[in-house]
Motif scaffolding. Structure first.
Motif, PDB file in Angstrom:
ATOM      1  N   UNK C  80       0.800  -1.221   0.000  1.00  0.00           N
ATOM      2  CA  UNK C  80       0.000   0.000   0.000  1.00  0.00           C
ATOM      3  C   UNK C  80       0.832   1.269   0.000  1.00  0.00           C
ATOM      4  N   UNK C  81       2.139   1.128   0.100  1.00  0.00           N
ATOM      5  CA  UNK C  81       2.989   2.311  -0.049  1.00  0.00           C
ATOM      6  C   UNK C  81       2.666   3.022  -1.362  1.00  0.00           C
ATOM      7  N   UNK C  82       2.164   2.236  -2.275  1.00  0.00           N
ATOM      8  CA  UNK C  82       1.796   2.795  -3.578  1.00  0.00           C
ATOM      9  C   UNK C  82       0.726   3.852  -3.443  1.00  0.00           C
ATOM     10  N   UNK C  83      -0.075   3.801  -2.360  1.00  0.00           N
ATOM     11  CA  UNK C  83      -1.126   4.790  -2.173  1.00  0.00           C
ATOM     12  C   UNK C  83      -0.583   6.170  -1.838  1.00  0.00           C
ATOM     13  N   UNK C  84       0.657   6.225  -1.358  1.00  0.00           N
ATOM     14  CA  UNK C  84       1.209   7.522  -0.940  1.00  0.00           C
ATOM     15  C   UNK C  84       1.340   8.432  -2.147  1.00  0.00           C
ATOM     16  N   UNK C  85       1.159   9.717  -1.873  1.00  0.00           N
ATOM     17  CA  UNK C  85       1.494  10.684  -2.912  1.00  0.00           C
ATOM     18  C   UNK C  85       2.949  10.474  -3.267  1.00  0.00           C
ATOM     19  N   UNK C  86       3.329  10.680  -4.499  1.00  0.00           N
ATOM     20  CA  UNK C  86       4.743  10.527  -4.862  1.00  0.00           C
ATOM     21  C   UNK C  86       5.620  11.435  -4.007  1.00  0.00           C
ATOM     22  N   UNK C  87       5.089  12.624  -3.683  1.00  0.00           N
ATOM     23  CA  UNK C  87       5.877  13.540  -2.848  1.00  0.00           C
ATOM     24  C   UNK C  87       6.161  12.923  -1.488  1.00  0.00           C
ATOM     25  N   UNK C  88       5.215  12.115  -1.021  1.00  0.00           N
ATOM     26  CA  UNK C  88       5.376  11.521   0.305  1.00  0.00           C
ATOM     27  C   UNK C  88       6.395  10.394   0.304  1.00  0.00           C
ATOM     28  N   UNK C  89       6.763   9.952  -0.887  1.00  0.00           N
ATOM     29  CA  UNK C  89       7.818   8.942  -0.969  1.00  0.00           C
ATOM     30  C   UNK C  89       9.169   9.601  -1.147  1.00  0.00           C
ATOM     31  N   UNK C  90       9.166  10.898  -1.163  1.00  0.00           N
ATOM     32  CA  UNK C  90      10.386  11.626  -1.454  1.00  0.00           C
ATOM     33  C   UNK C  90      10.717  12.671  -0.401  1.00  0.00           C
ATOM     34  N   UNK C  91      10.262  12.415   0.803  1.00  0.00           N
ATOM     35  CA  UNK C  91      10.469  13.401   1.854  1.00  0.00           C
ATOM     36  C   UNK C  91      11.946  13.460   2.222  1.00  0.00           C
ATOM     37  N   UNK C  92      12.399  14.653   2.494  1.00  0.00           N
ATOM     38  CA  UNK C  92      13.844  14.852   2.628  1.00  0.00           C
ATOM     39  C   UNK C  92      14.447  14.026   3.751  1.00  0.00           C
ATOM     40  N   UNK C  93      13.697  13.789   4.787  1.00  0.00           N
ATOM     41  CA  UNK C  93      14.304  13.065   5.914  1.00  0.00           C
ATOM     42  C   UNK C  93      14.505  11.600   5.558  1.00  0.00           C
ATOM     43  N   UNK C  94      13.780  11.128   4.566  1.00  0.00           N
ATOM     44  CA  UNK C  94      13.846   9.695   4.276  1.00  0.00           C
ATOM     45  C   UNK C  94      13.387   9.460   2.842  1.00  0.00           C
ATOM     46  N   UNK C  95      14.248   9.787   1.937  1.00  0.00           N
ATOM     47  CA  UNK C  95      13.879   9.656   0.531  1.00  0.00           C
ATOM     48  C   UNK C  95      13.680   8.185   0.205  1.00  0.00           C
ATOM     49  N   UNK C  96      12.511   7.886  -0.321  1.00  0.00           N
ATOM     50  CA  UNK C  96      12.229   6.507  -0.704  1.00  0.00           C
ATOM     51  C   UNK C  96      11.681   5.658   0.428  1.00  0.00           C
ATOM     52  N   UNK C  97      11.250   6.309   1.486  1.00  0.00           N
ATOM     53  CA  UNK C  97      10.639   5.581   2.617  1.00  0.00           C
ATOM     54  C   UNK C  97      11.462   4.363   3.027  1.00  0.00           C
ATOM     55  N   UNK C  98      12.757   4.616   3.259  1.00  0.00           N
ATOM     56  CA  UNK C  98      13.616   3.488   3.599  1.00  0.00           C
ATOM     57  C   UNK C  98      13.354   2.978   5.012  1.00  0.00           C
ATOM     58  N   UNK C  99      13.095   3.903   5.914  1.00  0.00           N
ATOM     59  CA  UNK C  99      12.955   3.443   7.305  1.00  0.00           C
ATOM     60  C   UNK C  99      11.706   3.988   7.989  1.00  0.00           C
ATOM     61  N   UNK C 100      10.985   4.851   7.275  1.00  0.00           N
ATOM     62  CA  UNK C 100       9.794   5.389   7.912  1.00  0.00           C
ATOM     63  C   UNK C 100       8.685   5.546   6.892  1.00  0.00           C
ATOM     64  N   UNK C 101       7.491   5.398   7.353  1.00  0.00           N
ATOM     65  CA  UNK C 101       6.346   5.542   6.468  1.00  0.00           C
ATOM     66  C   UNK C 101       5.496   6.690   6.982  1.00  0.00           C
ATOM     67  N   UNK C 102       5.296   7.735   6.157  1.00  0.00           N
ATOM     68  CA  UNK C 102       4.517   8.867   6.651  1.00  0.00           C
ATOM     69  C   UNK C 102       3.074   8.463   6.943  1.00  0.00           C
ATOM     70  N   UNK C 103       2.581   8.981   8.036  1.00  0.00           N
ATOM     71  CA  UNK C 103       1.216   8.644   8.459  1.00  0.00           C
ATOM     72  C   UNK C 103       0.311   9.863   8.321  1.00  0.00           C
ATOM     73  N   UNK C 104       0.788  10.991   8.841  1.00  0.00           N
ATOM     74  CA  UNK C 104       0.048  12.249   8.677  1.00  0.00           C
ATOM     75  C   UNK C 104       1.075  13.298   8.321  1.00  0.00           C
ATOM     76  N   UNK C 105       0.628  14.386   7.773  1.00  0.00           N
ATOM     77  CA  UNK C 105       1.506  15.520   7.540  1.00  0.00           C
ATOM     78  C   UNK C 105       0.709  16.777   7.561  1.00  0.00           C
ATOM     79  N   UNK C 106       1.446  17.865   7.625  1.00  0.00           N
ATOM     80  CA  UNK C 106       0.719  19.109   7.687  1.00  0.00           C
ATOM     81  C   UNK C 106       1.648  20.280   7.906  1.00  0.00           C
TER      82      UNK C 106
END
Ligand code: ATP
Ligand code: ATP
Ligand code: SPD
Ligand code: MG
Ligand code: MG
Lengths: 357, 263, 324, 278, 357
Positions: C80-106
């Motif tokens: 389901x990582x595929x459901x994330x916005x592409x931007x959410x897979x590219x967050x600066x702290x963890x590009x490519x969701x290597x160790x964390x999966x965003x849950x909420x943002x704002x």
């Protein structure tokens, strides 16, 4: 000598703790500058009475007048009265010196006067070496002396001492007695003292009161109390007394077991009522002269020298307990007796008092 | 000593004022438990809904139970050990300052240091965490608090009665049980109340020494975790119930056992 | 053993675990933590034993990763990582969701009483140097990085600035702001707005929504200087004994329906495209900030671990708090 | 005694020593520990900033302590003077409020004190129209909150020695001419110093480590020293510096406490007065 | 009578509190079943000595042997020794009955035996009416009796009583003394008693020890101590004594102010050393027979009757303080004297002891 003035009038004062009546309607006058002793068996209400005078217990009834004024409303610290507590009540956090000077500090006396008065009383009570100790570092007698010093140093008008010398040895006690008498005469303090030491009260007191079960039995000079006890209890309590049980007969006569003993009857006795005749051991003569009013034959059971006196136990038909007889050694020398001897005892009617039993 | 009316009036007034101070915020807290809205500080109408939702909130209820367990057990242990420690220290009296420091330390070590230290220590030893580790940790500081209170009492204790007991043939344990403890009981009870109160409300140390799981979540952990998304009046409802139950229990025990600790 | 998840209380749908169990047969329990800092401390001190999935904000995820405490995300197990916005897979702290999966943002912006504040706030300076009417009626977040961020943004600096000179300027600004502040508050600021005690507060968007829910006059705005992009993430502990189930749980949370349900329960934006698109209109209308376009959101800079500069940060915060 | 000391050694001394020893190492770049010996953390502690925070929080905690001790002592005194049977009941009611949660009690204070709060409403109800008084987010509010929350501990601590004070000692003092006030000051007070000291220590140490009250009632404008340590360990992830700060704090407090304990001990002596118990 | 067995051997025992030496190298044997009295001025170390025997103070030096075994290691609750505390040390939270039965409960005696023994001792100490009271509800003397009852009811081998009767009136004290003697003989308890009442110790004790400043001065039967005091202090402390200061002359002679007094010299005196001659008041005769060894002229300063005796203060050239003379009233009757009369005093050399001053 001028008419003695009443300093403190105790008027029908009572006190009870729950169902226990500790003091039961006592009326008593303490006169200015006298040395007054309170006597009575353990638990008779002496401490309670003193505590009411000092202001720590509120009487359930009656009034206490100082100089004629009711002092019910005056708090303890405003009364010109000091109490030496039976249990000492020393301030545990203060040195001996601080304990003793406390009362003077409360009077805001100048420091040097405090110092000199405290020094003086510490010297009198032989406490100088302990001035800097805390109470916990003192022996029993030393504590008692601190309590005494703390009360004396205030020189109040009325000083209440609840067994002040009980823990002291004879020598020290003698010295303290002298000191108390000195304060009475030189400083003019009025003393009320509770003591169990009869000799102390007989020697020191100007007057004494005997209490029992919270009631006043007698109040008079020591001599009068000793010689003319008001009732059987006082007679027995003060000094040593022989009692002969029987029935009240005609005026001034007790019908005992086969004998008639005549004496004084302080309180009216209805004829036939159970009564006792009393006589002091030192008033009994061995082999009395023929004119002696009361006499009885007996057998010497035991005898012992007490210092100068010879003390005999003589069994007679008059009472279950043997008679106690004290004769001077000289008298005994004149007609020696030993255990088992038959003797005759006699005493004058003037030396006998007959009480309800 | 005889009490003058003025003195009695003064004493009563003091009590009334102090208890008013203690209970006014509590009245607010209780009122808020009936608050319609969910905000912790704004009144918006009367409702019993928080009581209903509390009844259905298993998390809060189990946390409350855990808290009670931790507080009761740690208080019991700390009261026993702290009292014995106080007696030991006060009887000797020529204790060194090292011992003194050891006894003061749990009170002044910042909570977070103790929390981190205990957690690191337990992990180092591979100790399983759970309610028991919270209890172990709470005993550490509770013991110090109990000890302080009991020592304050023991400074004015008449040790001769302990000697008298030994003299009459009592062992140290019997003397403690039958003489020392009954005489210092008011202070021991005071110490226990203090320990219980601290423990019930303690958060950081409990959080660190708790196991990962509901089974060792305490009420403060639960409540503090609600901060971010809104502490609801459910907690006020819970507090209200806790107080109501405590008062009832006290009343009953007073009826049953008139003033045990007051001799 | 059961899955153990640590989260803030109330930060998921209340029925999430039951639904997870129904869907996967795996049971789990949620334990709660109060703050990022506390759960961090606990994980660091204990090595994270006992926890499987932990919810933390992104800078903390970053540090946990650097300390080697968290597991690499096995993308194969989280389809389901595929459901994330592409931007959410590219967050600066963890590009490519290597160790964390965003849950909420704002975002972090200004939450205010539109009925009581005359002019709509537009700048961080409206908070830091408020008009007379607002003096004593504003609050700022007490958490150190967000507190500094307000000053950094106002000055036009990076929210991860490490230049001591610039930080000193920020400090001075914030110290001067302190004089007009009612309080530092990151727990009850929204109820202060509701009661009218405060009129404008620095707030996280979702938390402002709690105020909006109570009083529709409360509004949220992002100052012109911008905001940070905050991200709360899910991480899997290296010490976890149930990693498969942990990934399964993350996958479950990322399910569009589930994530949307979470958003509606917690009033926060989620980085899940299908989920966001499925949100009901009335919900979006009620909380306008929910509809913020992703492209706009990700323009903002994320808070990052600042390494050794952390010492300067915390000292500055101490100085601000100590200032009179 | 031995079990208690063993407990403290195993569960406090050893673990805390391990953590406090970190003060001699370096913070790792990501917040871990770099095991190279250094004294730099102690150097940082000496920054006047921290001394200032320490002094300020000590002042706030000290003020709270003073007030709590005065009120708490009076309350304990009144409780100890109440009939024996009621004393445990009063003690119980003194702590009962504190079996609710710290946070919600603090919220209750906010409800009372905030500008739109109950007290303001009450004033308005009485016809007050001016600016609402600013009571919350002040040092006063912090102190009030601390006093409130720690008052019961003072009551408990002071009650302990007051509960069996030998009444004859007060009587003796009155008898020697001391007023009720002087008796209190010179006899009762010194004899109950151990309780006061214990209570004061409780309020002070709990206050100086408190962070909820300064945050909520003080509006985060005040910081206690305990909170600073907390921040180092958790927010800044700087355990070595946190450990150094903690050591400084512990050392200062221990010194103060032991000096105070010594003084109290000297002041009170060993009050082995038979009547205190009889 | 068989050779008395030593129950307790006190061997060079010392105790100091900081710089204060409370007990200073005392050696003393207490014999099986004897009644042993400890006397000495306040603070001389009596309580401290008893506390060491009971096990509450550890001696700084010396040993204490019970039945020949060193008891240093035996804790107080295991010693067959009981102490009645000078300060009572009653359990404040227990009723009188509970206080008294406590010690028997510790022995795990059957409940009915405890009950009957407690009832008996409460009756003896006249405390039955107070059995359910707490100590704080008792008077001073009642408390003392509870402490006494609590110690007596245990019937230990060795009972240490620290001023057990000090707060009691004479009657009650007499009854208690009888009870103690009865326990000594019937139950076989060995007693060590501290008392300030000299008469009590002279009458009750089999042997007594006099302490001063922590040191043992003399240990002997009461009669021996009274008649043959070991030194000046004991002579002065026990009973009443007249002292004549002077210098030691030839063997057994004291050169006083112009007179030579012969007597016994218990400890070697180097000729010329300051010394005093001592003689008891009751050993002095008025107008002695011519063969009397020692004689002096004086003037009667004061006189008072004490019961049967006449007590005179007679000023002489021999000492600053007037002589105290006690003569029997009979003797006085034979040759009456009054204040201001010149008299002659005399006493036998056998009645004089000469001590270092
Ligand atoms: N804790 C202590 N610290 C210092 N000195 C003490 C302590 N206890 C007792 N002393 C001293 O030791 C000496 C012996 O005391 P002890 O109590 O044995 O006397 P005592 O013979 O029983 O006197 P008393 O007849 O007055 O009770 C006294 O001078 C006393 O002041
Ligand atoms: N608080 C109390 N409660 C109940 N009874 C009491 C209380 N205080 C004293 N009593 C009783 O009151 C009576 C009188 O006591 P008080 O202390 O006055 O006696 P006392 O004459 O001083 O005796 P002692 O010579 O033994 O000291 C005693 O029987 C005592 O038991
Ligand atoms: N230094 C350890 C003290 C622990 C007490 N914490 C209690 C917090 C109550 N709010
Ligand atoms: Mg009395
Ligand atoms: Mg003694």
């Amino acid at each position: 000598m001028s008419e003695p003035r009443t300093l403190l009038a105790i008027d029908k004062v009572s006190k009870n703790f729950g169902r226990v009546t500790a003091v039961d309607g006592i009326s008593l006058d303490i006169r200015e500058n006298e040395f007054f002793a309170l006597l009575g068996p353990s638990g008779c209400g002496k401490t309670t009475l003193l505590r009411m005078l000092a202001g720590f217990e509120t009487p359930n009834g009656g009034r206490i007048l100082l100089d004629g004024r009711d002092i019910a409303k005056i708090p303890p610290n405003k009364r010109p009265v000091n109490l030496m507590f039976q249990s000492y009540a020393l301030f545990p956090h203060m040195s001996v010196r601080a304990n003793v000077s406390y009362g003077l500090e409360m009077e805001r006396l100048p420091a040097n006067e405090i110092r000199s008065r405290v020094d003086a009383i510490l010297a009198t009570t032989e406490l100088v070496a302990f001035a800097d100790r805390k109470p916990e570092q003192l022996s029993g007698g030393q504590k008692q002396r601190v309590a005494l010093a703390r009360a004396l140093v205030k020189r109040p008008r009325l000083l209440l001492l609840d067994e002040p010398l009980g823990a002291l040895d004879k020598k020290l006690r003698g010295a303290m007695q002298l000191e108390l008498k000195r304060l009475q005469h030189e400083v003019g303090i009025t003393f009320v003292i509770v003591t169990h030491d009869q000799e102390e009260s007989l020697v020191m007191a100007d007057r004494m009161a005997v209490l029992r079960d919270g009631k006043l039995l007698q109040c008079d000079t020591p001599h009068a109390v000793y010689e003319r006890p008001a009732d059987r209890f006082v007679a027995d309590f003060i000094g040593v007394m022989n009692f002969v049980p029987g029935k009240a007969a005609a005026d001034g006569v007790l019908a005992a077991n086969g004998a008639r003993i005549s004496g004084t009857v302080p309180a009216i006795l209805s004829p036939g009522a159970a009564a006792v005749a009393s006589v002091r051991p030192e008033r009994i003569r061995l082999f009395p002269p023929p004119e002696t009013a009361n006499r009885v034959a007996g057998i010497v059971e035991a005898l012992a020298y007490h210092g100068l006196d010879l003390q005999l136990h003589v069994r007679t038909a008059l009472s279950q307990k043997p008679f106690l007889v004290r004769v001077t050694a000289d008298a005994a020398d004149r007609r020696p007796v030993t255990s088992g001897d038959a003797v005759e005892l006699g005493w004058d009617a003037a030396d006998v008092r007959i009480f309800a039993d | 000593m005889t009490s003058s009316p003025a003195r009695i009036f003064g004493l009563r007034t003091t009590l009334v004022l102090v208890f008013a101070f203690l209970y006014i915020p509590i009245a607010v807290l209780v009122a808020l438990s009936f608050n319609q809205g969910g905000l912790p500080t704004v009144w918006s109408g009367f409702s019993l809904k928080w009581y209903a939702s509390l009844a259905g909130n298993a998390a809060i209820l189990s946390a409350a139970l855990n808290t009670l367990i931790v507080a009761l057990v740690s208080t019991a242990i700390a009261t026993l050990l702290g009292t014995l420690l106080a007696i030991g220290v006060e009887m000797r009296r020529q204790y060194g300052s090292g011992l003194e420091a050891l006894i003061f330390a749990p009170m002044i070590i910042p909570d977070i240091v103790l929390a981190v230290a205990l957690l690191s220590f337990f992990s180092m030893l591979d100790f399983t965490l759970g309610l028991h580790t919270i209890i172990l940790a709470h005993v550490v500081f509770n013991l110090a608090f109990v000890c302080s209170v009991v020592r304050a009492r023991l400074k004015s204790f008449d040790w001769s009665i302990v000697e008298a007991s030994a003299d009459l043939g009592a062992s140290a344990v019997t003397t403690f049980r039958r003489v020392t403890l009954p005489v210092i009981l008011p202070a021991v009870v005071a110490g226990a109340l203090l320990a219980f109160t601290l423990s019930v409300d303690e958060f950081i140390i409990a959080f660190f020494t708790a196991g990962a799981g509901r089974a060792s979540t305490t009420l403060p952990m639960q409540i503090y975790s609600m901060i971010r998304f809104g502490i609801t009046p459910e907690i006020n409802a819970l507090a209200t119930i806790v107080m109501a139950v405590s008062i009832t229990a006290l009343t009953l025990s007073q009826r049953l056992n008139r003033g045990v600790i007051g001799q | 053993a059961d899955l153990v998840i640590s989260n803030w209380d109330g930060y998921m749908a209340p029925d999430a675990m039951a639904a997870f169990k129904a869907a996967t047969g795996v049971s789990g329990e949620v334990v709660v933590h109060a703050t990022n800092e506390e759960i961090m401390g606990k994980l660091v001190a204990s090595g994270g034993k006992g926890y499987d999935v932990v919810f933390v904000s992104s800078p903390f995820a970053e540090v946990l990763n650097k300390l080697g405490l968290i597991e690499t995300i096995d993308h194969a197990k989280v389809p389901n990582l595929a459901n994330l916005y592409p931007e959410a897979a590219n967050l600066s702290h963890d590009v490519g969701n290597k160790f964390s999966v965003p849950y909420t943002w704002g975002t972090t912006g200004l939450c205010y009483r539109s009925d009581l504040v005359k002019t709509e706030p537009a700048s961080w300076n409206d908070l830091l140097a408020p008009s007379d009417a607002l003096k004593g009626k504003t609050t700022m977040l007490a958490t150190d990085r967000w507190l500094l961020a307000a000053g950094q943004l106002a000055k036009g600096y990076s929210v991860n600035e490490t230049d001591p000179a610039k930080l000193a300027e920020v400090k001075d600004l914030l110290i001067s702001a302190k004089k007009t502040l009612l309080a530092y508050d990151d727990t009850t600021f929204y109820s202060k707005l509701v009661s009218g005690e405060a009129l404008m507060v620095q707030a996280w968007d979702g938390w402002c929504n709690y105020g909006i829910a109570e009083n529709p006059q409360i509004k949220y705005t992002i100052p012109k200087e911008g905001s940070d992009l905050w991200v709360d993430t899910m991480v899997v502990m290296k010490a976890s004994a149930n990693k498969d189930a942990a990934f399964q749980f993350i996958n479950f949370m990322l399910d569009a329906k589930n994530h949307a349900w979470a958003a509606q329960n917690i009033d926060y934006k989620v980085p899940n495209k299908p989920a966001m698109e499925s949100l009901p209109a009335d919900f979006l209308a009620k909380f306008p900030n929910m509809a913020m376009p992703v492209a706009e959101l990700v323009k903002f800079e994320q808070l990052r671990d600042v390494g050794d500069a952390q010492r300067d940060y915390s000292k500055i915060v101490s100085e601000i708090k100590a200032a009179q | 005694m031995a079990p208690a000391l063993a407990w403290l050694t195993a569960l406090m001394m050893v673990p805390c020593a391990l953590v406090l020893a970190l003060a001699f190492f370096r913070r790792g770049i990501y917040g871990g520990i770099e095991y190279t010996f250094t004294l730099e953390n102690f150097g940082l502690v000496l920054d006047p900033l921290y001394a200032g925070i320490f002094l300020n929080s000590a002042r706030i905690a000290g003020t709270a302590t003073l007030i709590a001790v005065v009120i708490g002592y009076a309350a304990a005194y009144a409780i100890a003077a109440a009939p024996r049977r009621w004393q445990p009941v009063f003690l119980f009611f003194a702590v009962l409020p504190f079996w609710s949660n710290y946070l919600i009690r603090t919220y209750a204070w906010i409800v009372l004190l905030n500008r739109e709060g109950l007290i303001t409403q009450l004033l308005r109800w009485f016809g007050y129209t001016g600016e609402p008084p600013s009571m919350l987010y002040t040092e006063g509010a912090v102190i009030a909150g601390l006093v409130y929350n720690y008052l019961p501990f003072v009551i408990l601590a002071c009650y302990a020695p007051l509960s069996r004070l030998n009444p004859e000692l007060a009587e003796a003092s009155r008898d020697l001419g001391a007023s009720a006030m002087t008796t209190f000051r010179r006899v009762i007070l010194p004899l109950t110093v151990p309780g006061i000291a214990a209570g004061a220590v409780f309020v002070f140490v709990l206050s100086i480590g408190n962070f909820v009250t300064p945050a909520l009632l003080g509006g985060g404008r005040f910081q206690m020293i305990g909170n600073l340590v907390y921040d180092q360990f958790l927010t800044a992830n700087d355990w070595p510096f946190g450990a150094a700060l903690a050591m400084a704090l512990i050392a200062i407090m221990l010194l103060v406490l032991m000096a105070q304990a010594l003084a109290a001990d000297r002041a009170a002596g060993r009050i082995a007065e038979a009547k205190a118990d009889g």
